[in-house]
Design an enzyme around this catalytic site. Sequence first.
Site, short mmCIF file in Angstrom:
data_model
loop_
_atom_site.label_atom_id
_atom_site.label_comp_id
_atom_site.label_asym_id
_atom_site.label_seq_id
_atom_site.Cartn_x
_atom_site.Cartn_y
_atom_site.Cartn_z
N ASP A 165 -20.15 54.03 -39.68
CA ASP A 165 -19.59 53.66 -38.46
C ASP A 165 -19.11 54.54 -37.32
OD1 ASP A 165 -18.80 51.58 -36.19
OD2 ASP A 165 -19.44 50.12 -37.85
N HIS A 238 -15.14 50.08 -32.95
CA HIS A 238 -15.95 49.45 -33.73
C HIS A 238 -16.02 49.70 -35.24
CE1 HIS A 238 -20.20 48.35 -35.06
NE2 HIS A 238 -20.38 47.80 -33.91
N SER A 575 -22.85 43.18 -35.58
CA SER A 575 -21.95 44.16 -36.32
C SER A 575 -20.79 43.38 -36.73
CB SER A 575 -21.30 45.08 -35.24
OG SER A 575 -22.33 46.03 -34.80
#
Length: 608
Positions: A165, A238, A575
């Site tokens: 990520d 994220h 996600s």
Amino acid sequence: MDAKFIITSCNFNKRFMEKYLAVLCFLFISLHMKALCEERQVYIVYLGEHSGNRNFEEIEEHHRSFLHSVKGSKQEAETCLIHSYKHIINGFSAFLTPEEASTVSEMDGVISVFRSQTRRLRLQTTRSWDFTNLLEANGDLSRVNGEKLLQRASYGKDVIVGVFDSGIWPESRSFNDEGMEPVPKSWKGTCQQGIAFNSSHCNRKIIGARYYLKHYEAEHGPVKEKMEFRSPRDKNGHGTHTASTIGGRRVPNASSLGGFANGTASGGAPLVRLAIYKVCWQPDPLDEPVCPDGDTLAAFDDAIKDGVHVISLSIGSYTSSPYAEDGTAIGSLHALKRDIIVVCSAGNSGPTPSSVSNVAPWLISVGASSIDRIFQSTIVLGNGLIVQGRTVTPFRKTKKYPLVYAVDVEIPGKTTNVTTGRCFPGTLSKKLVKGKVVFCWVGFISQALEVRRAGGVAAIFGNPYGGKGVVESPFLLPGTTVLQNDRATIVSYILNNENPTATLFPGRTIIGTGPAPFMAPFTALGPNGIEPNILKPDITAPGLNILAAWTEASPPTQLLQDHRVVKYNIGSGTSMSCPHVSAVAALLKAIHPDWSSAAIRSSLMTTG
């Protein structure tokens, strides 16, 4: 002048000029080689798997030999080589022209040569684990299924999950290692240091961290310091969000900005070990982070060697590629051979048919669905009519303000028949908007900024996705989103009243709403674009408005205009659903360490 001085001076000048010319020559050659490479594209040359006991130098020389045969010089071949995969995966990435790529593809030992894809992160958890019956929102293990699974799995304490990520924010309370046992002896990874990240940021929770830049910088140039940390540290948010959803420790009284979604934040496997592989980077403030295949494949090569048990990859693409030309498919195949479970997001390009990505049959593709929690905000129109909106924007009750429809306050010539009423940037008149509540037919973060720019005091948006699901984000002015059926009600009120007004009330968290779950409106759909007879996605999990840890280096909206700092944030997307499945896969791996990756995938799909 002394003759000795003149001779010495001449010799010095000669040596200086020789060195100066040598430096100029080197710079010229380097710039020339760089220019040659920039005219080419990044390709991945896949050669299968390493065998035997070759050392790294021999492997890299073998990889260079393919390039030497198509390049004009050995130096050019070396300059255009990006990654040489040396542990498990046999192959390399390099700058090639289409003609050179075609030539290499015909060489002995080459399985495939393909253009490297640039995948993206698309960000689109106190309640989700409770909703899936794994644990209670207050942290108590009172449900039979959740208690049995978690206790049998020892909360995942000996399982290592590799998270591919945007990095991690190690200071988050979700990643503290208090009371955790020593790092498993099977771990062979490292804690790579870099900007604002050193070995002390790894612990018994974050047991390893690496970052990958070669492919990214080959295409985009050096990482911009204002945009990114050149290290495993997460600037985007994220990666921190997904990692904490998988294995975050239990943190009481966690909530998003404004106190929404308050409760005990926890990962699904709170004692699992996290290994961070940063493969995604932000090239521009207005663009999504990019995750080049060349770097991701290098992370696969390291993660398999490091000893991870599960790989969680919340990265998708807009299209699917044949398996032999897909970096994620290739990397996950080598992981599968070692019974490493690979879980991927299915993508956020729905509801378009055949929009699903990550479709290789040996990995787990995860779609996104809702949970039984909404954030309700009441709107009272001037005639007393009540409309229920959705918001996670913190604000106090607004006064009664004039209400206008965006169609009536647009700057002439700034919209078309397609864009009118949608509050696109630069379309609203400051003179007509100032001091008013604006209704936009559809809207999200950029539309909220436009209302704010034009001087609006608040905004009401129609849900851009339609259906039941609203993707929440904290706007920079008071605002709420109404469901599709309520848009016509508000427009009708505005058109049929001489002085329409509206009052917005703050949002509140409501749990136990239904129906739930339903599929999130953005989640990518099948059929599988590569092989329609193989169903994809494999499974769905909570991915709509999920609370999890966040970086303190990026605001909750990720906008330059937003200067707010949060420790936990609400995000939506496949996600967010992917790490839910990764966590449960880790728990199953802890209970059944002898189960194959395929057995765990089957168990999840048939009992989920």
